[in-house]
Design an enzyme around this catalytic site. Sequence first.
Site, PDB file in Angstrom:
ATOM      1  N   SER A  72       0.836  -1.194   0.000  1.00 44.53           N
ATOM      2  CA  SER A  72       0.000   0.000   0.000  1.00 44.53           C
ATOM      3  C   SER A  72       0.869   1.241   0.000  1.00 44.53           C
ATOM      4  CB  SER A  72      -0.919   0.023   1.223  1.00 44.53           C
ATOM      5  OG  SER A  72      -1.573   1.277   1.331  1.00 44.53           O
ATOM      6  N   GLY A 129     -16.403   5.561   8.321  1.00 44.90           N
ATOM      7  CA  GLY A 129     -17.687   4.947   8.032  1.00 44.90           C
ATOM      8  C   GLY A 129     -18.056   5.001   6.570  1.00 44.90           C
ATOM      9  N   SER A 131     -16.626   2.903   4.161  1.00 42.46           N
ATOM     10  CA  SER A 131     -16.329   1.607   3.539  1.00 42.46           C
ATOM     11  C   SER A 131     -14.987   1.559   2.832  1.00 42.46           C
ATOM     12  CB  SER A 131     -17.451   1.191   2.587  1.00 42.46           C
ATOM     13  OG  SER A 131     -18.649   1.038   3.284  1.00 42.46           O
ATOM     14  N   SER A 133     -12.581  -0.334   3.715  1.00 47.33           N
ATOM     15  CA  SER A 133     -12.193  -1.744   3.644  1.00 47.33           C
ATOM     16  C   SER A 133     -12.896  -2.447   2.493  1.00 47.33           C
ATOM     17  CB  SER A 133     -12.493  -2.448   4.970  1.00 47.33           C
ATOM     18  OG  SER A 133     -13.867  -2.387   5.288  1.00 47.33           O
ATOM     19  N   GLU A 165     -14.287 -10.430   4.508  1.00 42.24           N
ATOM     20  CA  GLU A 165     -14.308  -9.576   5.701  1.00 42.24           C
ATOM     21  C   GLU A 165     -14.893 -10.316   6.900  1.00 42.24           C
ATOM     22  OE1 GLU A 165     -15.234  -4.995   7.022  1.00 42.24           O
ATOM     23  OE2 GLU A 165     -15.025  -5.571   4.921  1.00 42.24           O
ATOM     24  N   ASP A 177     -21.938  -2.855   1.962  1.00 38.30           N
ATOM     25  CA  ASP A 177     -20.747  -2.099   1.578  1.00 38.30           C
ATOM     26  C   ASP A 177     -20.121  -2.648   0.304  1.00 38.30           C
ATOM     27  OD1 ASP A 177     -21.298  -0.801   3.913  1.00 38.30           O
ATOM     28  OD2 ASP A 177     -19.532  -1.513   4.996  1.00 38.30           O
TER      29      ASP A 177
END
Length: 388
Positions: A72, A129, A131, A133, A165, A177
């Site tokens: 990343s 909040g 999303s 991920s 997840e 999500d």
Amino acid sequence: MSERSTPAEEVGAAFRELYGYGPEGVWAAPGRVNLIGEYTDFNEGFVMPLALPHTAVAAVSRRTDGVLRIHSADIAGPVVELRADELEPLSGAGWAAYPAGVAWALREAGHAVPGADIHLTSTVPTGAGLSSSAALEVVTALALRDLYELPLSLPELAALAQRAENAFVGVPCGIMDQTASACCVEGHVLHLDARDLTTRHIPFDLPAQGLRLLVVDTRVKHALGDGAYAERRAGCERGARELGVRTLRELPYARLPDALGELSSETVRGCVRHVVSDNERVARVAGLLAAGDVRGVGPVLTEGHASLRDDLRVSCAELDLVVDTAVSAGALGARMTGGGFGGSAIVLAEEAVLGAVSKAVAVAFERSGWASPRIFEAAPSPGARRLA
């Protein structure tokens, strides 16, 4: 980034510098903000998210030696190197568990994914909040699907990303999500039935109505893996058991007052009251949008926030301040969005009062001694796609 380079070119160049050769492709998947329908998806209810312009971008190439390398640009540290055939759920891989979990979920489902080199970057705010991920999971899933020519639809990719997840990372999120990140369409909100996973795209052209939807990131970080989200989910499941239904989706809104009297505790009553009433709010918003009454959505948002605050108890002082201040400053409505305990709120407002609302929220935070919130427009954007 230079004026002439695109995000795909930038991420591709970073991949080449990192791994010594060029990627086979570059993909993007957005974060999301949820207009209405919170904590309803894992109860097989209804939700109405839209994709944000903020995306996770991945440059990816195949490997045939069983090695999975993940890096990343946004997190300090070396390349994370794993063996694809040794991936184990809940193994503590940190942030890399999200893309690694996707490779695991694909392999568990019988799809040949022998390895990959992955370089990621994201503009989706983390812990807000929105999303971040799910965006990482979906962009990884889409890239691996395309590269390995897997026979998977976007909804099927979303389901595998959710499994990553839930089972690999250990966060008991619902399907919203990942479906929003994979399937949203520009200029629309996505109406998702979380029981049968049917979707429909509802036009949501706010500028044509003289309106805007703001996201206010309180900068209060939340983490769904800290137990509070799981506690609310358990409360919903307990309520369904006590009422003799498989999920709270099966409880009609008209029966809610009688059903509340059958429950064992105020905590469970709050969970049930919120979920059943929020399903009804999704239906109301869908009806308002179909009738062209976008302004009528505002009060429904504020009503939804009160339920999240008082029934489900997942708000916080910063989120409450955003909602109260924005409505007092002339917004049509506002509510917290996402899992709560921090994160973001949304504000629906006329263009004419947008500046006044934003300023009022910023001043309120300053007076409270809190860090300045991040405020930006939520323009309904496209879902996951290949960039190069």
